[in-house]
Design an enzyme around this catalytic site. Sequence first.
Site, PDB file in Angstrom:
ATOM      1  N   GLU A  42       0.840  -1.194   0.000  1.00  0.00           N
ATOM      2  CA  GLU A  42       0.000   0.000   0.000  1.00  0.00           C
ATOM      3  C   GLU A  42       0.874   1.243   0.000  1.00  0.00           C
ATOM      4  O   GLU A  42       1.757   1.384   0.860  1.00  0.00           O
ATOM      5  CB  GLU A  42      -0.894   0.044   1.240  1.00  0.00           C
ATOM      6  CG  GLU A  42      -2.007  -0.973   1.256  1.00  0.00           C
ATOM      7  CD  GLU A  42      -2.982  -0.715   2.395  1.00  0.00           C
ATOM      8  OE1 GLU A  42      -4.162  -1.062   2.230  1.00  0.00           O
ATOM      9  OE2 GLU A  42      -2.576  -0.174   3.438  1.00  0.00           O
ATOM     10  N   CYS A  43       0.648   2.129  -0.943  1.00  0.00           N
ATOM     11  CA  CYS A  43       1.307   3.433  -0.970  1.00  0.00           C
ATOM     12  C   CYS A  43       2.830   3.275  -0.911  1.00  0.00           C
ATOM     13  O   CYS A  43       3.443   2.859  -1.882  1.00  0.00           O
ATOM     14  CB  CYS A  43       0.770   4.323   0.138  1.00  0.00           C
ATOM     15  SG  CYS A  43       1.039   6.089  -0.145  1.00  0.00           S
ATOM     16  N   GLY A  44       3.460   3.565   0.218  1.00  0.00           N
ATOM     17  CA  GLY A  44       4.899   3.398   0.318  1.00  0.00           C
ATOM     18  C   GLY A  44       5.341   1.974   0.058  1.00  0.00           C
ATOM     19  O   GLY A  44       6.410   1.730  -0.526  1.00  0.00           O
TER      20      GLY A  44
ATOM     21  N   SER B 236      -0.926  -0.711  -4.788  1.00  0.00           N
ATOM     22  CA  SER B 236      -1.454   0.549  -5.301  1.00  0.00           C
ATOM     23  C   SER B 236      -1.251   1.608  -4.237  1.00  0.00           C
ATOM     24  O   SER B 236      -0.826   1.318  -3.107  1.00  0.00           O
ATOM     25  CB  SER B 236      -2.946   0.432  -5.649  1.00  0.00           C
ATOM     26  OG  SER B 236      -3.722   0.358  -4.464  1.00  0.00           O
TER      27      SER B 236
END
Length: 434
Positions: free
Chosen positions: A328-330, A428
């Site tokens: 997720e993200c990072g 994502s």
Amino acid sequence: MTTPGLLIGAARSGSGKTTIALGLMRALARRGMRVSAVKCGPDYIDPAFHAAATGRESLNLDSWAMEPALIAELAAGAGQGADIIIAEGAMGLFDGAPGGAAGVGASADIAALLGWPVLLAHDVSGQAQTGAAVIRGLAAYDSRLTTAGVILNRVGSERHRRLVTLGLEGTSLRILGSLPRNDEVGLPERHLGLVQAGETSDLELRLEALADFVEAHADVPAIVAGARAAPAPPQAQAQITRPPAQRIAVARDDAFSFFYPHLARAWRAAGVEIVPFSPLEDQSPPLDCDLCWLPGGYPELHAGRLAQARNFIDGLRAFAERRPIHGECGGYMTLGRALIDAQGVAHEMAGLLDLETSFAKRKLHLGYRTAKLLEDHALGKANDMLRGHEFHYASILKETGEPFVLARDAYSETDAPAGLRNGRVSGSFFHFIG
């Protein structure tokens, strides 16, 4: 639920909610009260400060992503063994987005659902009688809410305080605190908010200073007296977050810390074993786990160190040959081929997704998201809808391959491909809430 609660809200971000919340939490805890803390909205950072201030784990309540029964269940759990619940609002008291599960995601929704009075924190710098007008408006705007009182923040002088107070005469609104301007009291910040609690070396001293500040300038007993217990929760079955696997390796350190406490609680309650590991310490995910979860965080601040953590990188690649990995993200950025830091230096990442991201080219991406799974996944079946949010400054330079989900923001009716999926590896910028 019989534990009284109170929600600290304001007209906007930067009004002093965190200062007041942390100071009040620590002040009550050192008086011997068992304080439970809650953060409204999708904020990963503040709950860790709550935990440091109270000695109890905090959690998030979000009316956009969570059904009313789940909010009530989480609030009831927060109240177990506690004398009071202090909830810290997010942004402005009524700020949110359409199409939520239980509301618009506003802090006001949480106060209304749970029957908690609102303690208004208002920054009166640059205002006098106008400050009183804004306070009156906030208190009267939503008939679902009751106001426990008002704390004025950044008061310039006794005359300044009197001018604001005169504007509230004839109302039932009580001034429960008047905090003077004080640049020495506060917490360090950076691009996604406060510097994380675990990275603030003098955190205990800062929390004690905040408690002293609130004790000196606010009527703490009156604030406590204004808290109220929530009514009986709705007679509905709370939606259970389906665990994505039985044994989950979760990256946990200063680079990967954005992991919601309510998800961890729900997974553990379902019998899941969460196995933490630290990429910054060059630890790899244990190969006997069923899933590797890379949360968001600050990999952009540690890109060089992560690139040199060969045991971690090689361990990710070995894990992907056997079991699923989700970022997720990072975490998503780390699964890509390269991450460019703020100085423009490119660092090799795991290379499990055809993705290149840059923190040198920064643009804020923020808001609630719904996401539809395109294929069966640990998070659900194909076509299942997920609720969450996005909050990052990194830019995508290259993103090639099969998308992970079709996503839309809260103000759109158009789905767009988001994230990537490559075999067992997916990711994502979307943060899953529920």
